[in-house]
Design a protein around this motif. Structure first.
Motif, PDB file in Angstrom:
ATOM      1  N   ILE B  12       0.867  -1.174   0.000  1.00 22.07           N
ATOM      2  CA  ILE B  12       0.000   0.000   0.000  1.00 22.07           C
ATOM      3  C   ILE B  12       0.902   1.221   0.000  1.00 22.07           C
ATOM      4  CG2 ILE B  12      -1.790   1.269   1.237  1.00 22.07           C
ATOM      5  CD1 ILE B  12      -2.658  -1.402   2.478  1.00 22.07           C
ATOM      6  N   THR B  13       0.657   2.134  -0.900  1.00 21.47           N
ATOM      7  CA  THR B  13       1.487   3.317  -0.989  1.00 21.47           C
ATOM      8  C   THR B  13       0.632   4.542  -1.265  1.00 21.47           C
ATOM      9  OG1 THR B  13       3.511   4.200  -2.003  1.00 21.47           O
ATOM     10  CG2 THR B  13       1.913   3.165  -3.470  1.00 21.47           C
ATOM     11  N   LYS B  14       1.268   5.692  -1.306  1.00 22.40           N
ATOM     12  CA  LYS B  14       0.543   6.940  -1.531  1.00 22.40           C
ATOM     13  C   LYS B  14       0.858   7.518  -2.902  1.00 22.40           C
ATOM     14  CE  LYS B  14       0.324   8.200   3.355  1.00 22.40           C
ATOM     15  NZ  LYS B  14       0.664   9.240   4.386  1.00 22.40           N
ATOM     16  N   THR B  15      -0.056   8.297  -3.385  1.00 24.81           N
ATOM     17  CA  THR B  15       0.138   8.960  -4.672  1.00 24.81           C
ATOM     18  C   THR B  15       1.450   9.738  -4.686  1.00 24.81           C
ATOM     19  OG1 THR B  15      -2.247   9.164  -5.036  1.00 24.81           O
ATOM     20  CG2 THR B  15      -0.833  10.681  -6.246  1.00 24.81           C
ATOM     21  N   GLY B  16       2.196   9.566  -5.797  1.00 25.56           N
ATOM     22  CA  GLY B  16       3.452  10.290  -5.959  1.00 25.56           C
ATOM     23  C   GLY B  16       4.688   9.516  -5.521  1.00 25.56           C
ATOM     24  N   GLY B  58       4.801  -3.013 -23.768  1.00 25.81           N
ATOM     25  CA  GLY B  58       3.571  -3.718 -24.046  1.00 25.81           C
ATOM     26  C   GLY B  58       2.471  -2.731 -24.368  1.00 25.81           C
ATOM     27  N   GLU B  59       1.231  -3.151 -24.157  1.00 25.19           N
ATOM     28  CA  GLU B  59       0.106  -2.297 -24.541  1.00 25.19           C
ATOM     29  C   GLU B  59      -0.177  -1.166 -23.573  1.00 25.19           C
ATOM     30  OE1 GLU B  59      -2.556  -6.074 -23.629  1.00 25.19           O
ATOM     31  OE2 GLU B  59      -3.817  -4.359 -24.072  1.00 25.19           O
ATOM     32  N   ILE B  60       0.318  -1.246 -22.323  1.00 25.27           N
ATOM     33  CA  ILE B  60       0.005  -0.204 -21.343  1.00 25.27           C
ATOM     34  C   ILE B  60       1.261   0.201 -20.563  1.00 25.27           C
ATOM     35  CG2 ILE B  60      -2.452  -0.773 -21.073  1.00 25.27           C
ATOM     36  CD1 ILE B  60      -1.573  -2.261 -18.458  1.00 25.27           C
ATOM     37  N   SER B  61       2.306   0.620 -21.245  1.00 27.80           N
ATOM     38  CA  SER B  61       3.584   0.906 -20.595  1.00 27.80           C
ATOM     39  C   SER B  61       3.665   2.300 -19.959  1.00 27.80           C
ATOM     40  CB  SER B  61       4.718   0.735 -21.606  1.00 27.80           C
ATOM     41  OG  SER B  61       4.517   1.621 -22.697  1.00 27.80           O
ATOM     42  N   ASP B  62       2.785   3.204 -20.315  1.00 33.17           N
ATOM     43  CA  ASP B  62       2.859   4.575 -19.786  1.00 33.17           C
ATOM     44  C   ASP B  62       2.759   4.563 -18.259  1.00 33.17           C
ATOM     45  OD1 ASP B  62       1.028   6.295 -22.459  1.00 33.17           O
ATOM     46  OD2 ASP B  62       3.079   5.543 -22.302  1.00 33.17           O
ATOM     47  N   GLY B  63       3.709   5.292 -17.608  1.00 30.79           N
ATOM     48  CA  GLY B  63       3.717   5.369 -16.156  1.00 30.79           C
ATOM     49  C   GLY B  63       4.536   4.282 -15.488  1.00 30.79           C
ATOM     50  N   TYR B  64       5.100   3.383 -16.311  1.00 35.38           N
ATOM     51  CA  TYR B  64       5.899   2.270 -15.791  1.00 35.38           C
ATOM     52  C   TYR B  64       7.273   2.257 -16.461  1.00 35.38           C
ATOM     53  CZ  TYR B  64       1.274   0.452 -14.479  1.00 35.38           C
ATOM     54  OH  TYR B  64       0.008   0.291 -13.970  1.00 35.38           O
ATOM     55  N   LEU B  76       9.849  -4.085 -12.037  1.00 38.76           N
ATOM     56  CA  LEU B  76       8.902  -3.103 -12.580  1.00 38.76           C
ATOM     57  C   LEU B  76       8.846  -1.919 -11.625  1.00 38.76           C
ATOM     58  CD1 LEU B  76       6.513  -2.452 -14.614  1.00 38.76           C
ATOM     59  CD2 LEU B  76       5.019  -3.475 -12.880  1.00 38.76           C
ATOM     60  N   SER B  77       8.972  -0.712 -12.160  1.00 41.83           N
ATOM     61  CA  SER B  77       8.925   0.486 -11.330  1.00 41.83           C
ATOM     62  C   SER B  77       7.783   1.399 -11.730  1.00 41.83           C
ATOM     63  CB  SER B  77      10.242   1.267 -11.439  1.00 41.83           C
ATOM     64  OG  SER B  77      11.313   0.547 -10.884  1.00 41.83           O
ATOM     65  N   LEU B  78       7.171   1.979 -10.711  1.00 40.17           N
ATOM     66  CA  LEU B  78       6.211   3.052 -10.914  1.00 40.17           C
ATOM     67  C   LEU B  78       6.896   4.300 -10.393  1.00 40.17           C
ATOM     68  CD1 LEU B  78       4.588   0.307 -10.495  1.00 40.17           C
ATOM     69  CD2 LEU B  78       2.655   1.784  -9.901  1.00 40.17           C
ATOM     70  N   GLU B  79       7.295   5.183 -11.271  1.00 33.28           N
ATOM     71  CA  GLU B  79       8.099   6.335 -10.870  1.00 33.28           C
ATOM     72  C   GLU B  79       7.341   7.282  -9.951  1.00 33.28           C
ATOM     73  OE1 GLU B  79      11.281   6.508 -11.424  1.00 33.28           O
ATOM     74  OE2 GLU B  79      11.225   4.638 -12.574  1.00 33.28           O
ATOM     75  N   SER B  80       6.077   7.459 -10.225  1.00 34.11           N
ATOM     76  CA  SER B  80       5.236   8.340  -9.403  1.00 34.11           C
ATOM     77  C   SER B  80       3.831   7.726  -9.404  1.00 34.11           C
ATOM     78  CB  SER B  80       5.219   9.752  -9.981  1.00 34.11           C
ATOM     79  OG  SER B  80       4.403  10.605  -9.193  1.00 34.11           O
ATOM     80  N   ALA B  81       3.580   6.904  -8.407  1.00 38.32           N
ATOM     81  CA  ALA B  81       2.348   6.114  -8.408  1.00 38.32           C
ATOM     82  C   ALA B  81       1.097   6.995  -8.360  1.00 38.32           C
ATOM     83  CB  ALA B  81       2.358   5.166  -7.214  1.00 38.32           C
ATOM     84  N   ILE B  82       0.069   6.537  -9.053  1.00 35.03           N
ATOM     85  CA  ILE B  82      -1.233   7.208  -9.052  1.00 35.03           C
ATOM     86  C   ILE B  82      -2.316   6.174  -8.743  1.00 35.03           C
ATOM     87  CG2 ILE B  82      -0.570   9.086 -10.599  1.00 35.03           C
ATOM     88  CD1 ILE B  82      -1.762   7.542 -12.908  1.00 35.03           C
ATOM     89  N   PRO B  83      -3.465   6.621  -8.221  1.00 38.29           N
ATOM     90  CA  PRO B  83      -4.497   5.666  -7.796  1.00 38.29           C
ATOM     91  C   PRO B  83      -4.961   4.691  -8.882  1.00 38.29           C
ATOM     92  CG  PRO B  83      -4.932   7.795  -6.820  1.00 38.29           C
ATOM     93  CD  PRO B  83      -3.787   7.998  -7.780  1.00 38.29           C
ATOM     94  N   ASN B  84      -4.995   5.097 -10.145  1.00 42.95           N
ATOM     95  CA  ASN B  84      -5.484   4.142 -11.157  1.00 42.95           C
ATOM     96  C   ASN B  84      -4.452   3.083 -11.517  1.00 42.95           C
ATOM     97  OD1 ASN B  84      -3.782   5.248 -13.062  1.00 42.95           O
ATOM     98  ND2 ASN B  84      -5.403   6.052 -14.374  1.00 42.95           N
ATOM     99  N   GLN B  85      -3.317   3.083 -10.817  1.00 42.10           N
ATOM    100  CA  GLN B  85      -2.359   1.986 -10.941  1.00 42.10           C
ATOM    101  C   GLN B  85      -2.588   0.929  -9.863  1.00 42.10           C
ATOM    102  OE1 GLN B  85       1.243   4.499 -11.034  1.00 42.10           O
ATOM    103  NE2 GLN B  85       1.585   3.768 -13.137  1.00 42.10           N
ATOM    104  N   THR B  86      -3.631   1.119  -9.086  1.00 41.50           N
ATOM    105  CA  THR B  86      -4.047   0.087  -8.139  1.00 41.50           C
ATOM    106  C   THR B  86      -4.512  -1.130  -8.926  1.00 41.50           C
ATOM    107  OG1 THR B  86      -4.670   1.648  -6.407  1.00 41.50           O
ATOM    108  CG2 THR B  86      -5.756  -0.515  -6.388  1.00 41.50           C
ATOM    109  N   ALA B  87      -3.873  -2.272  -8.694  1.00 40.87           N
ATOM    110  CA  ALA B  87      -4.160  -3.480  -9.476  1.00 40.87           C
ATOM    111  C   ALA B  87      -3.349  -4.641  -8.932  1.00 40.87           C
ATOM    112  CB  ALA B  87      -3.823  -3.261 -10.958  1.00 40.87           C
TER     113      ALA B  87
END
Lengths: 115, 114
Positions: B12-16, B58-64, B76-87
């Protein structure tokens, strides 16, 4: 565009009955198809596969049927058991250029086995 | 499948925030993949790597972003996590077998971005 889809999102069967899970695909050039089982909290697990030069393949209690004429794939589970309850995905391996193939997944069917 | 492991299993993390998900495999496979799974959308491919020097979107690489540190490791890295990356995130591996390229999946990482 290409797509792999499922006819039914959910299927409920009685223990001991046979289950049939269906899948439609649209890429007529796909050469290879796979069924995966995903139990709650786990990753997809390979069940059985079939090449496009076959129309039927059997495993232990599972059979995959391929009908290339109507681009339809099915997974049959014999004598369904409670442990078979899971989401089942079909996937097709379609050509994506060079010597590479891309696996495209359907959205899944939830199978529930009632005791 | 113990042959493909993922860490952490839950996060569980926070936005950003910057987040890294790690994948290791003992199957000796050259190919590794990162997928994202959302309810009703099935598995979608984020990035894949056919060997240590090969990285593909792949088909959804933006933000990763990804890093293939070794044959056995793919992160796999999320440089600045956002809520719609919850999955749910899954790593997979496969042999180089052309058309019969069966993929084997790890147990998944459940990521929640608040």
């Amino acid at each position: 565009g290409e797509s792999v889809g499922l006819h039914l999102p959910t299927l409920s069967v009685q223990e001991g009955d046979n289950s049939i899970i269906n899948c439609a695909y649209s890429n007529s050039a796909s050469d290879y198809f796979i069924w995966y089982k995903q139990e709650s909290g786990k990753g997809p697990q390979f069940i059985i596969d079939i090449r496009s030069n076959m129309d039927k393949r059997q495993g232990q209690r599972v059979t995959v049927l391929l009908n290339k004429t109507v681009k339809h794939l099915s997974l049959q589970i014999a004598a369904t058991q409670p442990g078979d309850s899971a989401v089942y995905f079909c996937a097709e391996n379609g050509y994506s250029g060079g010597s590479n193939y891309k696996l495209t997944f359907g959205k899944g069917t939830l199978l529930t086995v009632n005791p | 499948d113990a042959d493909v492991t993922q860490t952490p299993r839950n996060r569980i993390t926070k936005t950003g925030k910057r987040i890294m998900l790690e994948c290791s495999q003992t199957k000796g496979h050259d190919r590794m993949y990162w997928y994202r799974q959302d309810p009703g959308l099935g598995l979608r491919l984020i990035y894949y790597s056919f060997d240590v020097k090969d990285i593909n979107k792949g088909e959804i690489s933006d933000g990763y972003s990804v890093s293939r540190q070794a044959q056995a490791k793919f992160s796999l890295s999320l440089e600045s996590a956002i809520p719609n990356q919850t999955a749910l995130y899954f790593c997979a591996t496969s042999d180089e077998r052309g058309v019969t390229d069966t993929q084997y999946f790890g147990p998944g990482t459940r990521l929640t971005v608040l």
